[in-house]
Scaffold this active site. Structure first.
Site, PDB file in Angstrom:
ATOM      1  N   TYR A 157       0.832  -1.207   0.000  1.00  0.00           N
ATOM      2  CA  TYR A 157       0.000   0.000   0.000  1.00  0.00           C
ATOM      3  C   TYR A 157       0.867   1.257   0.000  1.00  0.00           C
ATOM      4  O   TYR A 157       0.661   2.169  -0.819  1.00  0.00           O
ATOM      5  CB  TYR A 157      -0.920  -0.001   1.216  1.00  0.00           C
ATOM      6  CG  TYR A 157      -1.716   1.274   1.378  1.00  0.00           C
ATOM      7  CD1 TYR A 157      -2.847   1.497   0.601  1.00  0.00           C
ATOM      8  CD2 TYR A 157      -1.334   2.252   2.294  1.00  0.00           C
ATOM      9  CE1 TYR A 157      -3.582   2.674   0.730  1.00  0.00           C
ATOM     10  CE2 TYR A 157      -2.059   3.421   2.438  1.00  0.00           C
ATOM     11  CZ  TYR A 157      -3.175   3.621   1.654  1.00  0.00           C
ATOM     12  OH  TYR A 157      -3.884   4.800   1.782  1.00  0.00           O
TER      13      TYR A 157
ATOM     14  N   LYS B  82       1.349   4.148  -3.022  1.00  0.00           N
ATOM     15  CA  LYS B  82       1.051   5.562  -2.835  1.00  0.00           C
ATOM     16  C   LYS B  82       2.214   6.432  -3.318  1.00  0.00           C
ATOM     17  O   LYS B  82       2.011   7.500  -3.897  1.00  0.00           O
ATOM     18  CB  LYS B  82       0.746   5.857  -1.365  1.00  0.00           C
ATOM     19  CG  LYS B  82      -0.656   5.466  -0.930  1.00  0.00           C
ATOM     20  CD  LYS B  82      -1.712   6.301  -1.640  1.00  0.00           C
ATOM     21  CE  LYS B  82      -3.111   6.050  -1.120  1.00  0.00           C
ATOM     22  NZ  LYS B  82      -4.143   6.823  -1.849  1.00  0.00           N
TER      23      LYS B  82
END
Length: 317
Positions: free
Chosen positions: A109, A113
């Protein structure tokens, strides 16, 4: 106002919005949704502690590229991208500001990003789309489907354990304050091309936050602690077993959750205050009561929650 939704039946909270059916992986649907739009708020993403890298690349990174392409083609005036403070690394933060470099950690994750932010910045640098990046902390509020529900579950089942004494600092932001920051980012001319940290601006400890949750739900406050060294050993062991078994669910302790349980997460929001005029209105003391109240009808009633907690088996993770 137009909202891109995958499932119209799940869009009950978007009263008054024009609904456009589509997906960030479907460029044609994005083109239709962006047509005639001047401001775009891109907050769609897969979120979790144990995400498949191929899926997160397809949705979070490639999906962001598709959104940017649709905005470019439609002549959108500005895109506000909701990123995450996770791009600054899983480590102790004491007043970290936006000048800090990206820090990849191996977490799917967080790394996605970073890649997405780089795409957003590239479109801005090339003059294709004016963009602003917002990096919120843990977002909570009525309608939350991630942060507070998981915390309530771990408290109600007596699985919550402090790592250390619970004095680590949180980076939380109430949903209304994040919306305020997004609107300011969309309409502040000088914000184009910039990134901003967004939190409630306080120094709130994990123990203070959890204690207030328990006070408002009737759940018994957690008392168990794990020394950091033991927590890290357990984290690596549980992750190794989960990976060996190709587990679909994250183990109770993992490196992403240690960010919440162990690492100090205090970030500076002075840039957002100075350049956007952002001023958070909700500390956890103002934000938690309406958040927890919104869960009562469906899941958390003080008496029932306390009974569940009293009868639940204990676990170390």
């Amino acid at each position: 106002m137009r909202a891109l939704v995958r499932d119209r039946s799940a869009a009950a909270g978007l009263d008054g919005a024009e609904l456009a059916t589509g997906d960030v992986t479907d460029s044609a649907s994005l083109a239709r949704a962006a047509d005639g739009v001047d401001r775009v708020f891109h907050c769609a993403a897969l979120v979790g502690d144990w995400l498949d890298r191929d899926n997160i690349q397809r949705v979070n990174v490639d999906g962001t590229a598709h959104v940017l392409g649709a905005c470019d083609a439609a002549g959108v005036g500005r895109l506000v991208y909701i990123s995450s403070l996770a791009v600054l690394g899983t480590k102790h933060h004491h007043g970290t500001d936006e000048s800090a470099p990206y820090a990849k950690t191996g977490d799917a994750y967080s790394d996605a990003k970073i890649e997405s932010e780089r795409l957003v910045r590239a479109f801005a640098d090339e003059g294709r789309v004016a963009t602003v990046v917002l990096r919120p902390g843990f977002v909570y509020g009525p309608g939350d489907r991630q942060f507070i529900p998981r915390l309530l579950d771990s408290l109600a089942t007596r699985r919550f354990v402090f790592v250390g004494d619970g004095s680590k600092l949180l980076n939380v932001v109430y949903i209304d304050d994040l919306v305020q920051a997004a609107l300011l980012a969309a309409d502040t001319p000088s914000a184009a091309g910039e990134a901003f940290n967004i939190t409630d601006g306080t120094e709130t400890t994990l123990r203070e936050f959890v204690t207030l949750v328990c006070e408002h739900t009737g759940l018994p406050p957690p008392t168990r602690r794990l020394p950091p060294s033991a927590a890290w050993a357990l984290t690596y062991a549980l992750e190794a077993v989960a990976k060996a078994r190709h587990a679909k669910e994250a183990p109770r302790l993992n490196r992403a959750r240690m960010k919440f349980l162990y690492y100090n997460q205090q970030f500076s929001i002075e840039k957002a205050r100075r350049e956007l005029g952002f001023e958070p209105r909700f500390t956890y003391r103002e934000g938690l009561p309406p958040t927890l109240e919104s869960f009562r009808p469906a899941s958390v009633r003080p008496a029932a929650a306390a009974a569940t907690a009293a009868s639940a088996p204990r676990s170390s993770a």
